[in-house]
Write an enzyme that holds these catalytic residues in place. Structure first.
Site, PDB file in Angstrom:
ATOM      1  CG  ASP A 414      -1.752   1.146   1.227  1.00 25.23           C
ATOM      2  OD1 ASP A 414      -2.725   1.041  -0.512  1.00 25.23           O
ATOM      3  OD2 ASP A 414      -2.651   1.570   2.153  1.00 25.23           O
ATOM      4  CD  GLU A 417      -0.409   4.779  -4.123  1.00 29.97           C
ATOM      5  OE1 GLU A 417      -1.337   3.563  -4.440  1.00 29.97           O
ATOM      6  OE2 GLU A 417      -0.232   5.447  -2.666  1.00 29.97           O
ATOM      7  CG  ASP A 490      -8.160   4.723   0.348  1.00 26.02           C
ATOM      8  OD1 ASP A 490      -7.993   3.120   0.187  1.00 26.02           O
ATOM      9  OD2 ASP A 490      -6.760   5.714   0.431  1.00 26.02           O
TER      10      ASP A 490
END
Length: 829
Positions: A414, A417, A490
């Site tokens: 997670d 990015e 999300d």
């Protein structure tokens, strides 16, 4: 002598002029080496063309006569170009390059490209074609490509986008971003897939722009007759992929960028996650909640609170005093434990991973030398440079204790990015190794998550062996599917996000990433019981099936909304487990042929132009059509059924496609159709994969006028024997007429399942059974008590046949009564 001021002005004006678009000039020479061509211009621009196979042609441009090293994270290293039969002709004004599928014309003036099919239809045609602009601020070229929009052209793909399925009229970009609570049309999102599919004249092609910088795509947005794509650095390097079908374009792209290995079968089961389950008592109570209610579940997740101060590869011993024992006890009850690992490594001189990373110089540095610092969950952190091979090896080996000692079965990446609190991501000046080709964050940003997933996969696979790994990543680039599953990030517990989940997962699937799902029920806020069930009804048809929620928004387990909803959740999760052999087969088709598991409606019949703007309906595998309910308080919906004959799963009502139909679907149903002629394999209901020994496989056979084939793939469900050929492909051919039905089976491969019999359930027969012959022997159909639970929800008792799994041919003869009630036509009694 020149005036210094004039000299300065001259230099400045020259740089200003270079901000204008620059063009290639005229081709004056060329060289050919088998399937590779170099075309040279009078302005030092070079065009490199490589024919990779009869359907894929690569175009690569060098603005100043020099190509950078030919390197790609996206392209599968196992992809092997062919040497197809080529015809090359140099005409006075253009070059003609032909394969047995397409003709490529390269204009000498301006290097314009035009590609036609063998019938002479223009598939793709340059407008300005290749051009570029010098970026004074970065020193990079902004490389550009523009093409004419063909008459009636539609566009699909581009991975993780939350807009309508058809991209015509949109401008979108790729720059992976932590977009908490994104909305419809938010852009960019978490993933970067610079690949799109064009469709016109019922002919499909694809463009893959292999560039990791921030990229843009304009699908007739700025100018209604032009589609363009560009990047803020690197080179113009793209692949043309010919179909002519939409499915074939996706398949060819999957071969180019890679396909995953088979997942463990349990990874296709239902999974439960929350931010966060802790302490141990709470985590184990969730496991007990599933088993006590007999709701199937295979995997439970631990979010960041399992760690010691959010330090990766550690345990919070207050919450989880003995993780090895806990995971072992959960495993004994069928649960696999999956943990989260983020990229941020806490700056802590007493933290051994921080010490190793600093000592070995494994963290990203700023351009002036110091390690990059950014705040995430542990506080100030450094971040590994996953583009360095040594760092990937180091990272992979960090998983040893978690997997081999503690017993963890999967890892979830997670925040990759990469996400940084307050500032969004890394500054542009952060430096990366980029596998020996040092670069800035501008080039490495979009592949950071991919390379983290790659390193994680490397470690999980190494230490899980001989079992298969499960890795999940939030951020991705083209080719990440080789290493990891993914999900849509999300999202929010809203009906609009349920609509988006459907579109996003379809789009990712046709963009090479089939192992995909969404946070069922929504991550942010709390769904109503109705919304949760409607979302679950969609989620059980996504390859990655996981409920995930934020802990401060309430409970979101299947039993959290009251008994009525608990029973509905149980019903649909059980259906997921019954469908596992079908879903597993669709996954095998994906890794074998590149075929997307989820198929938007135009992919099911691109000759039907009515489907081009539809987006709610989709296929899973070859034989299922699904259309989720995405509005509250409704008892059904209109949907478009593609051509052919289909059966409504819940009552076997027959529908002839090519039109819009109404599907009755109260909360206990989702609109679900089965293709006529399908053989749909069903497992018995189980609480987790491997809980029971499967002694009989149910085959639901749907009558068809004519012939239809179906496939069933089987292997051990884990391990790598399937790579040695210990697997089987069973091909069923169903042929029907007004008074008869035949079912044949051809088996390829050496895998022998434990079960010995098939229970064949017959749907939609237009006659009453008279005789059944199996491999030349007449048999008497008898009720099968083992199948009662599987058919009790249907409105009519269906005829069944119990046969050996090794049968080769079944011939069924029937009679049509002169006068019969509709029920009699499907009831042998």
């Amino acid at each position: 002598m020149r005036d210094p001021i004039q000299e300065t002005n001259y230099m400045l004006n020259d740089l200003v002029n270079r901000k204008e678009n620059l063009f290639p000039g005229k081709i004056i020479d060329y060289q050919q080496e088998e399937n590779k061509f170099h075309f040279y211009t009078n302005t030092d621009v070079i065009l490199f063309v490589q024919v990779l196979n009869p359907k894929i042609i690569r175009f690569r441009y060098a603005a100043d006569g020099n190509f950078p090293p030919d390197f790609s994270y996206a392209r599968d290293p196992d992809f092997t170009p062919e040497l197809p039969l080529l015809e090359f002709i140099a005409h006075p004004d253009f070059f003609q390059l032909s394969t047995d599928q397409v003709v490529c014309l390269i204009q000498k003036e301006g290097m314009h490209i035009r590609i036609l099919d063998k019938a002479g239809n223009t598939i793709m045609d340059d407008e300005k074609g290749y051009h570029w602009e010098y970026d004074l601020h970065t020193g990079n070229n902004i490389v550009k490509m523009s093409k004419w929009v063909q008459s009636g052209e539609h566009y699909y793909g581009l991975g993780d986008k939350s807009c309508n399925m058809n991209l015509r009229g949109r401008r979108l970009q790729n720059w992976s971003s932590d977009t908490y609570g994104y909305s419809r049309n938010s852009d960019p999102l978490y993933k970067n897939v610079p690949f799109y599919i064009g469709l016109h004249q019922k002919i499909a092609y694809g463009i893959f722009f292999d560039n990791t910088f921030r990229t843009y795509f304009d699908f007739a947005h700025e100018r209604s007759n032009v589609t363009s794509f560009w990047a803020h650095g690197e080179e113009m390097n793209y692949y043309f992929i010919y179909g002519p079908s939409l499915i074939e374009v996706s398949e060819q792209y999957a071969f180019l960028t890679g396909r995953p290995e088979m997942p463990p079968l349990w990874a296709l089961g239902y999974q439960q996650c929350k931010w966060s389950y802790y302490p141990e008592q709470t985590f184990k109570a969730i496991a007990s909640g599933f088993r006590e209610r007999q709701i199937p579940c295979d995997a439970l997740y631990l979010d960041i609170d399992y760690m010691d101060g959010f330090r990766c590869f550690t345990w919070n011993k207050e919450y989880f005093p003995d993780p090895q024992r806990m995971i072992r006890e959960l495993a004994a009850d069928g649960f696999k434990t999956v943990i989260i690992i983020d990229p941020g490594i806490k700056i802590d001189k007493n933290y051994w991973i921080y010490q190793e990373g600093c000592a070995q110089d494994y963290f990203c540095r700023r351009s002036d030398g110091p390690f990059m610092k950014g705040s995430v969950w542990p506080g100030l952190c450094h971040f590994p440079d996953y583009t360095h091979p040594e760092v990937r090896d180091w990272w992979a080996n960090l998983f040893k204790e978690l997997i081999t000692v503690d017993g963890v079965r999967g890892v979830w990446n997670d925040m990759n990015e990469p996400a940084v609190f307050e500032q969004g991501t890394f500054p542009d000046d952060v430096r990366f190794n980029y596998d020996g080709q040092p670069c800035s964050h501008r080039k490495a940003h979009n592949i950071y998550g991919m390379q983290m997933a790659r390193a994680t996969y490397q470690g999980v696979k190494k230490f899980c062996y001989p079992n298969r790994p499960l890795v999940i990543t939030r951020s991705a680039f083209s080719g990440t599917q080789r290493f990891s599953a993914t999900w849509t990030g999300d999202n929010v517990a809203s009906w609009d996000h349920l609509w988006m989940a459907n579109i996003q997962c379809q789009r990712l699937s046709i963009s090479g990433m089939s192992f995909v799902g969404s946070d069922i029920g929504g991550f942010i806020e709390t769904p109503t019981g109705e919304l949760y069930i409607r979302w679950l009804q969609l989620g059980i048809f996504h390859p990655f099936c996981r409920t995930h929620s934020s802990g401060d928004h309430g409970d979101q387990e299947p039993w959290s909304f009251g008994e009525e909803y608990t029973q509905l959740a149980k019903k649909f999760i059980e259906l997921r487990y019954q469908l596992l052999p079908y879903i597993y087969t669709a996954f095998w088709q994906h890794i074998t042929y590149g075929t997307p598991m989820l198929r938007p409606l135009p992919f099911l019949n691109q000759d039907d132009t009515e489907s081009y703007h539809r987006m709610a309906e989709f296929g899973l595998g070859d034989n299922l059509l699904i259309c989720p309910i995405t509005q509250p308080e409704v008892d059904g919906r209109w949907l478009y059924v593609p051509s052919g004959t289909w059966y409504y799963y819940w009552d076997d009502a027959e529908v002839v496609g090519g039109k819009e139909v109404w599907a009755n679907a109260k909360l206990d149903r989702i609109p679900l159709y089965v293709r006529a002629g399908a053989v749909l394999p069903f497992y018995p209901v189980m609480q987790y994969v491997g809980e029971i020994e499967i002694t009989q496989l149910t085959l639901h056979v749907y009558f068809v006028q004519g012939s239809v084939s179906s496939v069933l793939y089987e292997d051990a469900g884990d391990g790598y024997d399937y790579e040695k050929g210990i697997c089987s492909e069973k091909i069923f051919l169903v042929t029907g007429s007004n008074t008869g039905l035949s079912i044949s089976q051809e088996v390829k491969g050496s895998y022998a399942p434990i079960y010995t019999t098939y229970n064949i359930v017959l749907h939609g027969l237009p006659f009453v059974l008279k005789t059944v012959e199996v491999d030349g022997v007449l048999i008497t159909p008898e009720p099968n008590p083992e199948s009662a639970a599987e058919t009790e929800q249907r409105e009519n008792k269906l005829p069944e046949i119990l046969v050996s799994k090794d049968f080769e041919q079944i011939n069924i003869q029937g009679i049509i009564p002169e006068s019969a009630e509709p029920d009699a036509l499907i009831n042998p009694e």
